[in-house]
Write a protein that holds these residues in place. Structure first.
Motif, PDB file in Angstrom:
ATOM      1  N   TYR A  92       0.824  -1.211   0.000  1.00 28.49           N
ATOM      2  CA  TYR A  92       0.000   0.000   0.000  1.00 28.49           C
ATOM      3  C   TYR A  92       0.856   1.258   0.000  1.00 28.49           C
ATOM      4  CZ  TYR A  92      -3.448   3.445   1.494  1.00 28.49           C
ATOM      5  OH  TYR A  92      -4.241   4.564   1.565  1.00 28.49           O
ATOM      6  N   GLN A  93       1.920   1.254   0.807  1.00 25.82           N
ATOM      7  CA  GLN A  93       2.800   2.418   0.860  1.00 25.82           C
ATOM      8  C   GLN A  93       3.494   2.655  -0.478  1.00 25.82           C
ATOM      9  OE1 GLN A  93       3.276   4.409   4.114  1.00 25.82           O
ATOM     10  NE2 GLN A  93       1.308   3.384   3.890  1.00 25.82           N
ATOM     11  N   ALA A  94       3.878   1.579  -1.144  1.00 24.02           N
ATOM     12  CA  ALA A  94       4.627   1.707  -2.395  1.00 24.02           C
ATOM     13  C   ALA A  94       3.743   2.075  -3.580  1.00 24.02           C
ATOM     14  CB  ALA A  94       5.363   0.390  -2.687  1.00 24.02           C
ATOM     15  N   LYS A  95       2.499   1.594  -3.591  1.00 28.31           N
ATOM     16  CA  LYS A  95       1.683   1.709  -4.801  1.00 28.31           C
ATOM     17  C   LYS A  95       0.484   2.642  -4.692  1.00 28.31           C
ATOM     18  CE  LYS A  95       4.083  -1.463  -7.035  1.00 28.31           C
ATOM     19  NZ  LYS A  95       4.888  -1.124  -8.231  1.00 28.31           N
ATOM     20  N   PHE A  96      -0.098   2.763  -3.518  1.00 28.69           N
ATOM     21  CA  PHE A  96      -1.405   3.403  -3.442  1.00 28.69           C
ATOM     22  C   PHE A  96      -1.469   4.646  -2.560  1.00 28.69           C
ATOM     23  CE2 PHE A  96      -2.074  -1.200  -4.084  1.00 28.69           C
ATOM     24  CZ  PHE A  96      -2.628  -1.152  -5.363  1.00 28.69           C
ATOM     25  N   ALA A  97      -0.652   4.737  -1.522  1.00 30.66           N
ATOM     26  CA  ALA A  97      -0.756   5.861  -0.584  1.00 30.66           C
ATOM     27  C   ALA A  97      -0.313   7.161  -1.236  1.00 30.66           C
ATOM     28  CB  ALA A  97       0.091   5.579   0.656  1.00 30.66           C
ATOM     29  N   GLN A  98      -1.156   8.205  -1.150  1.00 28.92           N
ATOM     30  CA  GLN A  98      -0.806   9.512  -1.707  1.00 28.92           C
ATOM     31  C   GLN A  98       0.208  10.229  -0.816  1.00 28.92           C
ATOM     32  OE1 GLN A  98      -4.490  11.618  -2.301  1.00 28.92           O
ATOM     33  NE2 GLN A  98      -5.059  10.409  -4.103  1.00 28.92           N
ATOM     34  N   GLN A  99       0.053  10.112   0.478  1.00 28.13           N
ATOM     35  CA  GLN A  99       1.004  10.677   1.442  1.00 28.13           C
ATOM     36  C   GLN A  99       1.373   9.572   2.424  1.00 28.13           C
ATOM     37  OE1 GLN A  99      -0.297  14.387   3.193  1.00 28.13           O
ATOM     38  NE2 GLN A  99      -1.167  15.125   1.293  1.00 28.13           N
ATOM     39  N   PRO A 100       2.337   8.714   2.063  1.00 26.51           N
ATOM     40  CA  PRO A 100       2.617   7.506   2.840  1.00 26.51           C
ATOM     41  C   PRO A 100       3.010   7.802   4.282  1.00 26.51           C
ATOM     42  CG  PRO A 100       3.771   7.480   0.726  1.00 26.51           C
ATOM     43  CD  PRO A 100       3.214   8.852   0.898  1.00 26.51           C
ATOM     44  N   LEU A 101       2.572   6.923   5.178  1.00 30.43           N
ATOM     45  CA  LEU A 101       3.013   7.004   6.566  1.00 30.43           C
ATOM     46  C   LEU A 101       4.518   6.767   6.646  1.00 30.43           C
ATOM     47  CD1 LEU A 101       2.145   7.117   9.614  1.00 30.43           C
ATOM     48  CD2 LEU A 101       2.008   4.619   9.509  1.00 30.43           C
ATOM     49  N   VAL A 102       5.007   5.800   5.856  1.00 30.12           N
ATOM     50  CA  VAL A 102       6.433   5.490   5.783  1.00 30.12           C
ATOM     51  C   VAL A 102       6.860   5.508   4.319  1.00 30.12           C
ATOM     52  CG1 VAL A 102       8.252   3.824   6.320  1.00 30.12           C
ATOM     53  CG2 VAL A 102       6.277   4.027   7.833  1.00 30.12           C
ATOM     54  N   PRO A 103       7.381   6.630   3.832  1.00 26.41           N
ATOM     55  CA  PRO A 103       7.918   6.641   2.472  1.00 26.41           C
ATOM     56  C   PRO A 103       9.063   5.628   2.372  1.00 26.41           C
ATOM     57  CG  PRO A 103       7.728   8.876   3.348  1.00 26.41           C
ATOM     58  CD  PRO A 103       7.512   7.931   4.497  1.00 26.41           C
TER      59      PRO A 103
END
Length: 494
Positions: free
Chosen positions: A258-269
């Motif tokens: 989810y962080q790599a593909k979908f999150a616009q502002q990731p919790l953990v880049p």
């Protein structure tokens, strides 16, 4: 991803005295957090007798704190980045203090365990904020190293001091004061945060908290640590442990996707892991903490069950470890900017490994002066240096907007290391003890010898963790000395 620009609301330049007070507030907050992870260990029998705990549920006095801290640390680190380091630090301190009050007044197991869980939530919010404040307040290399050195020394020594404090309070007063002592300390901390800690604020009003990511990683970490913690009681093949150990990694895997593909502002880049220093430092601290906190557990058992020491005597035996960690962490701080973290980590882990192998030879005939004092000092000096260098490596060279993230990662790794290390070595130790007692009659010298053999094997396993840490330390980049590290730094107040 929107880039958040941070600014401090305090004056651009702070005096040395002001910085010293900031450092004191951060160290006090971290001291409370780490202390409460270990202070209740010696008091567990008294708690069980007073509140009528079932022996299978007593472990939750510790687990409720540890699991909650581990689950919410990444979220706590991100909150400091998004909503300001001072207000998040303050929120964590207030929650921790209130939960300590409730826990100290608890009259039943459910209330105490719930209070410990809320203590863990307060700690998870507060811990990353302490490192974020240091990282944004101390920007010059030598002053930064000294600040992290003291923070690391306090953090490492607090685990050992917790055993001493727990033993003294349990023997002289009541187990309730193990929690209630946090109340006056917490009030002082809250006042200090309001007075001296500078605030950070985001200029970008479009910032958002990645709620799906926060929920997923929190549940994944909590399920994983829950499974590891419960395996010691119910076994790896039990339904509750298998369910947790499948659900936890699955949620963490989904979180990464989810962080790599979908999150616009990731919790953990995930780009933060491209920084070799951050990745290697977290790997090193995982193995180092797995060794250190496992040692606290088995060293306590050697002192009490093999050598027959009282809780207070056990606590006093931790003073050399605490002293070593404090001297090692603070004393090495002036060297880190000149050499970089890698040689410090290799040397510190080598000292720790030697201390653990020496300590693993302790048996029922050992004496403190001849057999325990030397390895305690070696372990303390080595781990003090390691904690300093890993903190520096894991948080330096990053933009200010990622300071809380890096702090949350480092503290999460510490918690995972302590949980995984203890459970794996406890299983190893139990197998050796059962094997030693299988052919003999339990009781007396035979039992003490079997216990010493099992605990010694666990300490040898802890030494292997330090070897794994040395291999991870070789991945750290070699750094050249910074010209700024030789002078012109902020002055720390004594």
């Amino acid at each position: 991803m929107t880039v958040q620009t941070l600014r401090t609301s305090s004056a651009p330049a702070q005096s040395g005295n002001r910085l010293g007070l900031v450092l004191a507030a951060c160290c006090l907050g971290q001291f409370m957090i780490v202390l409460d992870a270990s202070v209740v260990n010696v008091a567990l029998p008294a708690i069980a007798g007073d509140l009528h705990f079932d022996r299978h549920h007593l472990q939750w006095v510790n687990n409720a704190y540890t699991i909650t801290v581990c689950g919410f640390l990444l979220l706590g680190g991100r909150l400091a980045d998004l909503f300001g380091q001072r207000r998040v630090f303050l929120a964590g301190a207030v929650l921790f203090t209130l939960a300590s009050t409730v826990g100290g007044a608890a009259n039943d197991p459910v209330t105490l365990v719930s209070a410990r869980a809320f203590q863990g939530l307060g700690a998870a919010i507060m811990a990353p904020a302490t490192l974020t404040v240091l990282g944004t307040s101390f920007t010059r290399p030598a002053a930064r190293a000294r600040a992290f050195g003291l923070w690391s020394a306090v953090s490492g020594a607090a685990g050992a001091i917790g055993v001493l404090v727990g033993g003294a309070i349990t023997e002289w007063f009541s187990w309730r004061w193990i929690l209630l002592v946090n109340v006056p300390i917490g009030i002082v901390l809250i006042a200090a945060v309001c007075w001296v800690v500078p605030e950070t604020q985001g200029r970008d009003r479009s910032r958002k908290l990645d709620l799906p990511g926060a929920v997923t990683v929190t549940l994944g970490l909590m399920a994983t640590v829950y499974g590891v913690a419960e395996s010691h009681t119910y076994g790896w093949d039990s339904a509750r442990v298998l369910t947790a150990m499948v659900a936890g990694p699955a949620l963490l895997a989904f979180f990464l996707v989810y962080q790599a593909k979908f999150a616009q502002q990731p919790l953990v880049p995930l780009s933060i892991f491209r920084n070799r220093s951050v990745s290697a430092a977290n790997l090193v601290v995982f193995f180092a903490i797995a060794a250190l906190y496992s040692t606290f557990y088995f060293f306590t058992l050697i002192l009490q069950q093999v050598l027959g020491y009282s809780p207070l005597e056990t606590g006093l035996c931790y003073l050399p470890v605490s002293l070593g960690i404090a001297i090692g962490g603070w004393g090495i701080s002036s060297v880190v900017p000149r050499t970089g973290p890698r040689p410090i980590l290799l040397g510190g882990l080598a000292l720790s490994c030697a201390g653990l192998l020496w300590l693993s030879r302790a048996d029922e005939a050992s004496t403190f002066t001849a057999d325990l004092l030397g390895p305690s000092l070696l372990l303390g000096f080595g781990m003090g240096a390691v904690l300093n260098a890993t903190t520096n490596a894991a948080t330096s060279g990053l933009p200010a907007r990622q300071a809380g993230l890096a702090s949350g990662l480092l503290n999460t790794t510490r918690q995972l290391g302590s949980a995984v290390g203890l459970v794996s070595l406890a299983g190893l130790s139990a197998a050796r003890i059962d094997s030693e007692l299988a052919d003999g009659k339990p009781g007396g010298e035979a039992t003490r010898h079997a216990l010493a053999s099992g605990y010694g094997l666990a300490l040898s396993g802890a030494a292997l963790f330090t070897v794994a840490g040395m291999l991870a330390a070789l991945w750290l980049p070699v750094r050249k000395a910074s010209s700024r590290s030789q002078g012109g730094d902020e002055t720390l107040a004594p």
